[in-house]
Enzyme design. Structure first.
Site, short mmCIF file in Angstrom:
data_model
loop_
_atom_site.label_atom_id
_atom_site.label_comp_id
_atom_site.label_asym_id
_atom_site.label_seq_id
_atom_site.Cartn_x
_atom_site.Cartn_y
_atom_site.Cartn_z
N LYS A 106 0.86 -1.19 0.00
CA LYS A 106 0.00 0.00 0.00
C LYS A 106 0.89 1.22 0.00
O LYS A 106 2.00 1.20 0.50
CB LYS A 106 -0.87 0.02 1.26
CG LYS A 106 -2.12 0.84 1.08
CD LYS A 106 -3.14 0.04 0.30
CE LYS A 106 -4.46 0.68 0.18
NZ LYS A 106 -5.48 -0.33 -0.24
N GLY A 218 -20.99 6.05 2.44
CA GLY A 218 -19.92 6.42 1.50
C GLY A 218 -20.47 6.57 0.09
O GLY A 218 -21.31 5.79 -0.35
N GLY A 220 -18.16 7.37 -2.55
CA GLY A 220 -16.98 7.39 -3.43
C GLY A 220 -17.16 6.34 -4.51
O GLY A 220 -18.29 5.88 -4.76
N ASN A 221 -16.07 5.94 -5.13
CA ASN A 221 -16.15 4.95 -6.21
C ASN A 221 -16.87 3.67 -5.74
O ASN A 221 -17.79 3.19 -6.41
CB ASN A 221 -14.73 4.63 -6.69
CG ASN A 221 -14.73 3.69 -7.88
OD1 ASN A 221 -15.42 3.91 -8.87
ND2 ASN A 221 -13.99 2.60 -7.77
N ALA A 222 -16.49 3.15 -4.57
CA ALA A 222 -17.10 1.91 -4.10
C ALA A 222 -18.57 2.11 -3.71
O ALA A 222 -19.45 1.38 -4.17
CB ALA A 222 -16.29 1.37 -2.92
N GLY A 223 -18.84 3.10 -2.88
CA GLY A 223 -20.20 3.31 -2.37
C GLY A 223 -21.19 3.68 -3.47
O GLY A 223 -22.32 3.18 -3.50
#
Ligand code: GLU
Length: 423
Positions: A106, A218, A220-223
Site C-alpha cells: 500500500k 460512503g 466514493g467509487n465503491a459506495g
C-alpha cells in the site's frame, strides 16, 4: 480502557487470532506480523504559487512470497505510516484469499488533494514515482488507485515510470484509463465484486434481495457503484447513503439523479430533497433498521461503542477496516453475518489483476469475459471462507467469517514461505 483504534495494531490482533485458531507455526507468524519493507519519501513539489512544498509519502511492501506486491495509493491529509502498514497487510490477505499471484502493498501521501489544482496533483504524482521508481515495477510492486486517487493519476504515474525505464510499461500500475490500456470493467469492479458476495450471502441467509432494505455509508467509487448496482442487478431498495459531510434516509428509496443534484448544489448528498427524505448522520446511518449494511467509506466506523446498535442481519465491509475487533466480537455474539473487507472489496484488486494480465499479454478481453471471471473468483473466495468456517463449526468451534477468511489466506502465504525455505 479506550478501544485500540490504531489500524496496524488491529491488523496484527486479527492475525494473532487467526494464528492461534489455526495453530500457525511460530516463526511464520513472526514473519507475517511485520511488513518486509517500509519506505518513506519526502518529495519537494513546486506549487502554482511558485513556492516549493515538501510532501511525505509512504510505500509499504508487506509480503511477496506469492508474487509481486500489489495495492493502491491513497492521497489523504490524515495519512500515516500505521494506516499504510495495516492496509498493506490487508492487501496481502486479500490477494491470497482471492488466490491471485500477488503479495500485498500500500502507498500513501500526506496531502489534501481537494485543495490542489490539477497541475499540482500531476507534479506530486510524478514526483512520488520518481522517488519510488527503483522499488516498483510490473514484476516487483504494482500500485493502483485508492482513496482520492483516480485513473488520471494512474496515467501520470505510468507515464513517469515509462520515462524512467525508457519504454511504455503499461503493467506497472493498474486502474488506468482505458485509453492507455486500463481494463473495461475495472472501474466498478470493487462494487461489482461486493454484489457477487451479497448475492451469495443473501442466498445463504435467505434474504430476498428484491425486498431487502440497504444502507450504504460512503459515496466514493465503491459506495456509489454499490448503490447503483444493488438497484440495477437485484432491484434492491437502497434507503440511505452518505458522504463525508452527512447522509440522507428515505424509506421509499433514493434516486441517483436527485443524489447527484444534491451533491452538485449543496456539496453533499444530505441536501437530497423528496417527500419523505430526512438527513441522517454517518453515525446514525449505521444504526438504521435495514437488512443489509454496507460501510464503504473509511476505517473504524463500527466500534465497541456502537456495534450493539447495528440492526442489519448482513454487514458487507466494502471499505478497508470499517469494523474494529471489539465490534467484531459484539457482532459475532449478535449473530450478524459480518463479511470482512478483504473478501468483500477484493473485486478491485481482482479487476486490477485482469488489467495487468491483459497488459502483459497485449491481448484484451470483452467486458463480459471480465465480469464472468470476476464472478467466478469472488464466488469461490466466498465459498472457501464459508467452508473454512463450517469446518471449525463442525468441530465445535464457532469462528467469525473474518477469522475463517484469515485462515484461508494466511495458510496460503505461510505455505509459500515454507516451500521457499523462509522458515
Ligand atoms: N485500492 C484497492 C484495494 O484496496 C485496489 C488495489 C489494487 O487494485 O491493487 O483493494
Amino acid at each position: 480502557m479506550a478501544e485500540e483504534l490504531n489500524p496496524f495494531k488491529i491488523a496484527q490482533a486479527q492475525l494473532d487470532t487467526a494464528a492461534e485458531t489455526m495453530n500457525l507455526d511460530r516463526q511464520a507468524h513472526a514473519i507475517l506480523r511485520e511488513p518486509m519493507r517500509t519506505l518513506t519519501v519526502n518529495i519537494p513539489v513546486r506549487m502554482s504559487d511558485k513556492q516549493v512544498h515538501t510532501y511525505t509519502g509512504f510505500r509499504v511492501q508487506y509480503n511477496d512470497a506469492r508474487g509481486p506486491t500489489k495495492g493502491g495509493i491513497r492521497f489523504h491529509p490524515q495519512e500515516n505510516i500505521d494506516t499504510v502498514k495495516a492496509l498493506s497487510a490487508w492487501m496481502t490477505w486479500k490477494c491470497s484469499l482471492a488466490n491471485i499471484p500477488y503479495g500485498g502493498a500500500k502507498g500513501g501521501i500526506i496531502c489534501d488533494p481537494k485543495g490542489m489544482d490539477e497541475r499540482e496533483l500531476e507534479s506530486l504524482s510524478r514526483a512520488y514515482i520518481r522517488s519510488l521508481g527503483r522499488y516498483i515495477g510490473p514484476d516487483v510492486d504494482i500500485p493502483a488507485p485508492d482513496v482520492y486517487t483516480t485513473p488520471q493519476i494512474m496515467a501520470w504515474m505510468m507515464d513517469e515510470y515509462s520515462n524512467i525505464v525508457r519504454h511504455n510499461e503499461w503493467g506497472v500500475i493498474t486502474g488506468k484509463p482505458v485509453e492507455i490500456w486500463g481494463s473495461e470493467g475495472r472501474k466498478d469492479s470493487t462494487a461489482m465484486g461486493a454484489m457477487y458476495i451479497m448475492r451469495e450471502a443473501a442466498k445463504m441467509l435467505k434474504i430476498d434481495l428484491k425486498k431487502a432494505k440497504i444502507a450504504v455509508q460512503g459515496f466514493g467509487n465503491a459506495g456509489m457503484y454499490a448503490y447503483t448496482l444493488s438497484k440495477k442487478m437485484f432491484g434492491a431498495n437502497v434507503v440511505a447513503i452518505s458522504d463525508s459531510k452527512g447522509g440522507v434516509y428515505d424509506p421509499d428509496g433514493l434516486d441517483l439523479k436527485k443524489l447527484n443534484d444534491a451533491k452538485d448544489k449543496t456539496g453533499s448528498v444530505d441536501g437530497y430533497k423528496s417527500k419523505n427524505a430526512e438527513k441522517v448522520s454517518n453515525e446514525k446511518l449505521l444504526e438504521l433498521d435495514v437488512d443489509i449494511l454496507i460501510p464503504a467509506a473509511i476505517e473504524n466506523q463500527v466500534r465497541g461503542d456502537n456495534a450493539d446498535d447495528i440492526k442489519a442481519k448482513l454487514l458487507l465491509e466494502l471499505a478497508n477496516g470499517p469494523v474494529t475487533p471489539e465490534a467484531d466480537a459484539i457482532l459475532h455474539e449478535k449473530k450478524v453475518l459480518d463479511l470482512p473487507d478483504f473478501l468483500v472489496n477484493s473485486g478491485g484488486v481482482v479487476g486490477s489483476y485482469f488489467e495487468w494480465v491483459q497488459n502483459i499479454n497485449g491481448y484484451y478481453w470483452e467486458t463480459d469475459d471480465f465480469y464472468a471471471k470476476l464472478d467466478k473468483i469472488l464466488t469461490k473466495s466466498f465459498k472457501s471462507t464459508i467452508d473454512m468456517r463450517k469446518s471449525y463449526m463442525d468441530n465445535g468451534k464457532r469462528i467469525s467469517p473474518r477469522t475463517a477468511a484469515y485462515i484461508v489466506a494466511v495458510d496460503r502465504v505461510a505455505k509459500a514461505m515454507k516451500v521457499r525455505g523462509w522458515y
